[in-house]
Design an enzyme around this catalytic site. Structure first.
Site, short mmCIF file in Angstrom:
data_model
loop_
_atom_site.label_atom_id
_atom_site.label_comp_id
_atom_site.label_asym_id
_atom_site.label_seq_id
_atom_site.Cartn_x
_atom_site.Cartn_y
_atom_site.Cartn_z
N ASP A 1 7.34 21.43 -32.65
CA ASP A 1 7.75 20.29 -31.81
C ASP A 1 6.65 19.83 -30.87
O ASP A 1 6.77 18.78 -30.24
CB ASP A 1 8.98 20.67 -30.96
CG ASP A 1 10.18 21.06 -31.81
OD1 ASP A 1 10.42 20.37 -32.81
OD2 ASP A 1 10.84 22.05 -31.49
N ASP B 1 16.06 18.63 -31.26
CA ASP B 1 16.04 19.62 -32.30
C ASP B 1 17.48 20.12 -32.46
O ASP B 1 18.29 19.94 -31.56
CB ASP B 1 15.12 20.76 -31.80
CG ASP B 1 14.84 21.77 -32.87
OD1 ASP B 1 15.01 21.43 -34.05
OD2 ASP B 1 14.47 22.91 -32.54
N ASP C 1 6.74 -0.54 6.64
CA ASP C 1 6.48 0.53 5.67
C ASP C 1 7.14 1.84 6.08
O ASP C 1 7.69 2.57 5.26
CB ASP C 1 4.96 0.74 5.50
CG ASP C 1 4.34 -0.32 4.62
OD1 ASP C 1 5.10 -0.96 3.86
OD2 ASP C 1 3.12 -0.52 4.69
N GLU D 1 0.82 -1.22 0.00
CA GLU D 1 0.00 0.00 0.00
C GLU D 1 0.85 1.26 0.00
O GLU D 1 0.39 2.33 -0.33
CB GLU D 1 -0.96 0.01 1.21
CG GLU D 1 -0.28 0.07 2.56
CD GLU D 1 0.36 -1.26 2.94
OE1 GLU D 1 1.42 -1.20 3.56
OE2 GLU D 1 -0.17 -2.32 2.57
N ASN E 1 7.09 -14.09 3.38
CA ASN E 1 6.15 -14.10 4.51
C ASN E 1 4.99 -15.05 4.26
O ASN E 1 4.55 -15.77 5.16
CB ASN E 1 5.58 -12.70 4.76
CG ASN E 1 6.53 -11.87 5.61
OD1 ASN E 1 7.51 -12.40 6.11
ND2 ASN E 1 6.25 -10.60 5.74
#
Length: 901
Positions: free
Chosen positions: A647, A364, A740, A322, A711
């Site tokens: 461009d 360019d 986390d 998450e 896990n």
């Protein structure tokens, strides 16, 4: 008949040709270019006095206002919703909803448990809000398109004086007046002009202003509209001179408008978007297999289906990366901040990855490889030798002229040392001037010298000047001109051939060549010199001009090539000049394709050849898009760098569109990244930061995928043989949250030098491979931990489950956190490569928290218990073994697959 033609053409307005223009507009412009003024007025149903206000209003209803389409940033609340539009967040919200039903709604008041719901919602909010804030800021900064500034035009309407009106109000058939400094407000046909020069660099990439005239062009049918010099295009601007013109096309029907229209709409999905989606769905598929399996095993073996469901939900949360949206956003935000310090502004966050993955850069020529400034490169005598005497006469001509001082005159006048050495004001007095015009393509000044004689100095185009020179200076043995002592030789065929060949050779070197000639008159000559006096002249030599390569271009291109990026030059300019510049900056021209060749090629042929071609010249805007599409179809991640209107469409098609802050607005709107300095060296820094950011995101994904996989294998094994849950749902959630948090510092980490040297592409296959080989290592040591807890510490019955769960909670968290250091580099961690200080600090802190939790007041809340001290030597041994085995497998993996991150 003419009215009938117009009606037919209006039907063509929805048809688009290969240059991206409306076929109706092309036909209309060509018809206007080849007709005489009176027929043009008839075709557009107007006259020299213009149209009436009523007619103008009718036409505005029919053709719309004279403004361009452009994209607006979505409203803030749409952006906020989009920030949460992510498959992982959907999964978490679904899990939270199930948890809300089971833990809160269906539970008795005393058993209600909000922990899962709260933890999950915190994760969702942090991730979504971080992303929204960063992207909202970026959009707000880049929001104004501004396709054009509010500008007015001078218009003649019937029964009225000339007046200024807003350009939005112009309609086909309006008569407008143009003068130096004006922006051309619509596509129009010139009906009267005097010394008109228009800069079209934003449309064509051509650095020099283009001469425009009012005479009809009879073969207009066979030319591109931009090649017709009696037409002016919206968005270009008048450098000098004046003109009267009639408006042919407005708004979206103009050349500029058709390009603007082509860049409105959804951008194609980039390689980053595709990569993230592949990885996301790989992890989701894995979760959809594992979670039901764990639910069934626990339900069948332990008989408590309610508890099995809660456990499966916790496992699903544990399996969901998450933090991926948040880590990605935090990485990108950090990358954007770092890049802004190095003059690279990121408009679209996802483009940071793409700049790291970019392996082809289309650039360019004008202003990127070159200085976008005309300089006097050579001043040669007839023998082709550098000669200051030629520069002297060119300087006197440019200094004393009062007409249009074009870029070439300015380049000559930059040689101020000539001014001092000649004492221009003292030794020469200007007595007359024959101004430049398009038919003659030359201009002359007449100066009075100290001896009283008049000296006519003329410079102009090679063909026209040669016709008028009857002699030339012979530089003699010292190969330099001395007007007083060098002899003048007749202009015979041999000298004429030398001049033509030298001119051709200079052209091949990319130079624009003018000839300089002189003629002496007696001081008694009347002071009204005319074009007739520009003959019997003596040729002195050549002056050659060039938009030279930037000194920084060659080292920058070498640096980009060292980073594994192939350079392709895509320009609207001609082949000769482009080849010369490419040679100067170190781009080998293996093969060159120009616009007319490309027009004849099918998409399949182009895809076949595009890898071998390094230069594409004389391309129109939609041909540039074709080249970018062909490269992407070959699997390349393509960057496109440009700053002109021509461009804009290609910038949008590329994986990463790069522009500069001085670019036209419509181009900046299409770009993903804006450089504050038009320099490829600045872009190189952007590439390095892009790769670092990309590497840190890949680290997170591979760490998470492999540790989750490990896990789950451990969970499956433990669920199968244990008479109780191996870890409680709340413990899984807290372990997951702590892990986390330890990863939040990854954006501050650095990457190994070897990683940054090659382009990096998304590869979902490499993630699954990594997961399958590295994930099970943690399971091996999890099972060792289970054995130690089960047999050594006798935590083998439901009464002792808390000890077992606490022991695995701590070992699982520590091994997951250690793996960050093992995976972040292909080297040996802590010996050959250290993580950045924030990573070391945060991972150490999380490990300490993990060890202390069972001894803290939170222990009862998480249903853990203090671990016996005798457990820790076992823990150290298990973790040390884990690190050694991971390093051994890592070395084997790198040898076998020649890749790591």
């Amino acid at each position: 008949m003419l009215k009938q033609n117009i009606k037919e053409q209006n039907g063509l307005h929805s048809v688009v040709n290969s240059t991206g223009m409306n076929m109706g507009t092309v036909t209309k412009l060509r018809s206007a270019a080849e007709q005489d003024d009176k027929l043009v007025y008839a075709m557009l149903e107007t006259s020299e006095e213009g149209i009436s206000n009523e007619t103008a209003e009718d036409r505005r209803q029919k053709f719309g206002t004279n403004e361009l389409q452009h994209q607006k940033a979505p409203k803030w609340y749409v952006q906020l919703l989009k920030a949460f539009a992510n498959p992982f967040i959907y999964i978490l919200l679904f899990i939270a909803a199930i948890s809300l039903v089971i833990d809160v709604w269906l539970a008795t008041p005393q058993d209600r448990d909000y922990k899962t719901v709260v933890v999950v919602y915190i994760m969702v909010l942090i991730s979504g809000i971080l992303r929204f804030v960063q992207e909202y800021r970026s959009n707000a900064a880049a929001e104004k398109l501004k396709s054009m500034v509010k500008t007015t035009a001078t218009v003649q309407r019937k029964f009225q004086e000339r007046k200024e009106i807003a350009i939005e109000e112009l309609v086909p058939g309006d008569i407008i007046y143009l003068s130096a400094g004006d922006m051309i407000p619509a596509d129009c046909r010139i009906v009267q002009s005097k010394d008109l020069f228009v800069s079209e660099s934003m449309l064509t990439g051509e650095a020099l202003p283009v001469e425009k005239g009012h005479l009809p062009i009879r073969d207009a049918e066979n030319k591109q509209p931009t090649e017709l010099n009696n037409l002016c295009f919206m968005g270009t601007n008048v450098v000098s001179g004046s003109a009267t013109a009639v408006v042919v096309a407005t708004g979206s029907y103009t050349f500029f408008g058709s390009i603007s229209k082509s860049i409105v709409g959804e951008r194609p999905e980039t390689s980053f978007d595709k990569g993230i989606n592949k990885v996301s769905f790989l992890l989701i598929r894995f979760m959809l297999v594992m979670v039901p399996l764990i639910f069934l095993i626990n339900g069948l073996l332990k008989g408590d289906w309610g508890e099995a469901l809660l456990f499966a939900i916790a496992v699903a949360v544990g399996l969901t990366p998450e933090m991926l949206p948040m880590i990605v956003t935090a990485n990108l935000a950090k990358g954007a901040v770092n890049m802004s310090k190095h003059k690279v502004i990121v408009k679209r966050l996802n483009s940071i990855q793409n700049i790291g993955a970019m392996n082809i850069l289309c650039t360019d020529k004008t202003g990127t490889l070159t200085m976008d400034k005309i300089v006097l490169e050579k001043h040669l005598n007839v023998d082709g030798v550098e000669d200051d005497e030629v520069l002297k006469w060119a300087y006197l001509n440019s200094f004393h002229q009062t007409g249009l001082r074009n870029l070439m005159d300015k380049a000559v006048l930059e040689h101020v040392e000539v001014n001092d050495y000649l004492k221009v004001d003292e030794q020469y007095v200007k007595v007359d001037e024959i101004p430049f015009d398009f038919q003659r393509r030359r201009m002359s000044v007449i100066l009075k010298k100290n001896d009283g004689k008049h000296l006519l100095i003329c410079k102009g185009a090679v063909e026209e000047m040669l016709e008028l020179c009857s002699s030339a200076f012979d530089p003699g043995e010292d190969r330099t001109i001395h007007m007083e002592r060098d002899k003048v030789v007749p202009m015979d065929e041999k000298i004429r051939e030398i001049v033509v060949n030298t001119s051709k050779k200079l052209n091949e070197e990319g130079l624009r060549v003018l000839l300089v000639a002189i003629r002496e008159f007696d001081g008694t000559h009347p002071l009204n010199y005319t074009v007739e006096d520009e003959n019997q002249m003596t040729l002195t030599g050549f002056i050659g001009f060039l938009d030279p390569a930037k000194p920084s271009s060659k080292p920058a291109i070498e640096a980009l090539q060292k980073l594994g990026i192939g350079i392709k030059v895509i320009t609207g300019d001609n082949e000769t000049v482009t080849k010369k510049i490419c040679g100067d900056v170190g781009i080998s021209v293996q093969q060159l394709i120009n616009g007319s060749d490309l027009e004849k090629m099918s998409d399949a042929d182009l895809q076949e050849q595009v890898n071998h071609v390094s230069v594409f010249a004389k391309l129109n805007p939609l041909q540039k898009v074709r080249v970018v599409k062909a490269l992407r179809a070959q699997g390349h991640t393509v960057g496109f760098m440009g700053d002109g209107i021509n461009d804009a469409a290609a910038l949008k098609e590329a994986d990463v569109g790069i522009s500069v802050d001085t670019a036209v607005d419509v181009t900046k709107e299409s770009a993903d990244i804006i450089l504050l300095e038009k320099d490829l060296m600045v872009l190189r820094k952007g590439v390095v930061y892009g790769r670092r950011t990309f590497g840190n995101i890949i680290k997170y994904i591979k760490m998470t995928a492999s540790s989750n996989f490990g896990n789950m294998l451990s969970m499956l094994g433990a669920s199968a043989f244990l008479p109780f849950l191996p870890m409680l749902p709340v413990q899984i959630l807290v372990q997951n949250l702590l892990y986390d948090i330890s990863q939040i510092s990854i954006p501050w980490d650095q990457m190994d030098k070897e990683f940054i040297e090659q382009p990096k592409k998304w590869d979902a296959g490499s993630v699954s491979k990594f997961m399958l080989y590295i994930g099970p290592i943690s399971s091996v040591f999890d099972f060792v931990t289970f054995a130690v807890l089960f047999f050594v510490f006798k935590a083998n019955s439901p009464e002792h489950q808390t000890l077992f769960q606490t022991g695995w909670f701590v070992e699982g968290l520590l091994s997951q956190t250690l793996i960050i250091h093992m995976i972040r580099t292909r080297k040996i961690p802590f010996i050959q490569s250290w993580a950045a200080k924030p990573v070391v600090a945060l991972t150490s802190l999380i490990m300490v928290i993990g060890i202390l939790i069972p001894f803290s007041p939170f222990a009862s809340m998480l249903k853990t218990q203090p671990l016996p001290m005798s457990y820790f030597p076992w823990l150290i041994g298990i973790l040390t073994g884990y690190c050694f085995l991971t390093q051994w497998v890592k070395n084997w993996f790198i040898k076998k697959f020649n890749t790591w991150l």
